[in-house]
Design an enzyme around this catalytic site. Structure first.
Site, PDB file in Angstrom:
ATOM      1  N   ASP A  74       0.930  -1.329   0.019  1.00  0.00           N
ATOM      2  CA  ASP A  74       0.162  -0.134   0.000  1.00  0.00           C
ATOM      3  C   ASP A  74       0.679   1.319  -0.047  1.00  0.00           C
ATOM      4  OD1 ASP A  74       0.765  -0.798   2.744  1.00  0.00           O
ATOM      5  OD2 ASP A  74      -0.659   0.854   3.479  1.00  0.00           O
ATOM      6  N   GLU A 125       0.259  -1.004   5.822  1.00  0.00           N
ATOM      7  CA  GLU A 125       1.220  -0.637   6.746  1.00  0.00           C
ATOM      8  C   GLU A 125       1.003   0.947   7.073  1.00  0.00           C
ATOM      9  OE1 GLU A 125       4.949   1.291   7.926  1.00  0.00           O
ATOM     10  OE2 GLU A 125       3.706   1.756   5.820  1.00  0.00           O
TER      11      GLU A 125
END
Length: 356
Positions: A74, A125
């Protein structure tokens, strides 16, 4: 995509760059990583590697567990036009995630295929480390070593991160005319946080990494809908150095609380690894063989390495191409020569650790 030869472990730098550009070109903000995950799966399948997407969206490609190469899929939101810019004798890739952390992710995928070591691309994350938290719970045992992917520069070895504690303060007071001297809920919130800031105020000569730093990240307040009270909520974060633990910092913050309540929602322990582990040593050797002098790095934020260190008793470092000053920046970009170099360094490290 086809490998450049019949050898399934052969990944050319051209193919590694193609994977990088493709991944940067696929928008993958947190909770929207699926298409980028599929591109990673295609890459590993093209090289005859076992691979799947797990229950939370992580890309899992297990193999030789002497080292696990892992980075996050991400990115933060932000539309930066993807472009490869020719600059003298180098090429610069512009785009969201090129530094944080698609550059490290693609370099690790290429190195994992070349060397036959384990790989995981994790989700979430940038928000809550959903992927890494699931990974440590789902695995039956830890790997022998971990290399976490975040930008450190091709010559940088990140050994430490501060921890994090986040919470929400809530207070209510009776409504009344603003000319009254009694403090309202908003003032209570401000006074509590000012006391916390004063408690943790660092010496100007003390490195930030060794300090507790405090940051309010959101505040709302005002007269309630029924007009009978003043209400406020304030979201706060405290960064915790390795010399302390999150519970000690939490207790100190709560000790300043006179009115209202605070609910702690997130606790991430700090981490500081020794520079003398076999992983750190392998990186120093590999960086020197690539013609650079290794740098040891400590970062003031947090990463998935904090999650891994809190769950697994094994040596680890964080490494990856890119200038971390460009994390989340509107001009995020990565020199492709640095990406190439990091692939070679990761390959050297993985081969060294798989021989130990």
């Amino acid at each position: 995509m086809n490998a450049s030869t019949d050898d399934p472990t052969d990944v050319s730098l051209e193919e590694a760059r193609e994977l990088l550009v493709d991944l940067v070109s696929i928008p993958s903000p947190t909770r929207e990583e699926r298409e980028a995950a599929k591109r990673l799966v295609d890459f590993f399948e093209a090289h005859d590697r076992e691979v799947w997407i797990d229950a939370v969206g992580n890309v899992r490609a297990p193999a030789d567990d002497s080292v696990l190469l892992t980075s996050h899929i991400d990115t933060v939101p932000g539309d930066i036009p993807v472009e490869v810019e020719e600059t003298g004798d180098d090429e610069i890739l512009w785009g969201r995630g090129s530094v944080d952390a698609t550059g490290p992710l693609a370099a690790m995928a290429a190195a994992a295929v070349r060397t036959g070591v384990s790989f995981v691309g994790v989700v979430g994350e940038e928000v809550d480390s959903k992927g890494s938290r699931y990974l440590v719970d789902d695995r039956e045992s830890p790997p022998d070593a971990v290399v976490n992917g975040e930008p450190s520069g091709a010559d940088g070895i990140t050994l430490g991160y501060r921890g994090l504690i986040a919470g929400t303060y809530v207070a209510t007071s009776e409504s009344g005319h603003t000319s009254r001297p009694d403090p309202n809920a908003i003032q209570h919130a401000v006074r509590w946080w000012s006391a916390v800031e004063e408690r943790f105020e660092g010496d100007e000569y003390e490195p930030i990494f060794e300090q507790v730093t405090t940051k309010p990240v959101d505040i709302e307040g005002g007269v309630s809908e029924d007009g009978l009270s003043v209400e406020t909520t304030m979201d706060v974060q405290l960064r915790v150095p390795p010399a302390l633990d999150v519970d000690t910092v939490r207790e100190a913050a709560e000790a300043e609380l006179e009115v209202g309540t605070v609910t702690w929602k997130d606790k991430v322990p700090p981490v500081m690894m020794s520079p003398r582990t076999e992983v750190a040593r392998a990186f120093r050797v590999a960086i020197r063989k690539e013609g650079d002098d290794p740098r040891l790095v400590r970062k003031t934020g947090t990463s998935d390495m904090n999650i891994y260190a809190g769950a697994w008793d094994c040596p680890m470092v964080t490494y990856g191409p890119g200038n971390s000053d460009l994390d989340h920046a509107p001009d995020e970009r990565l020199p492709l020569s640095e990406f190439d170099q990091s692939v070679s360094i990761l390959e050297r490290v993985a081969r060294t650790l798989s021989k130990d």
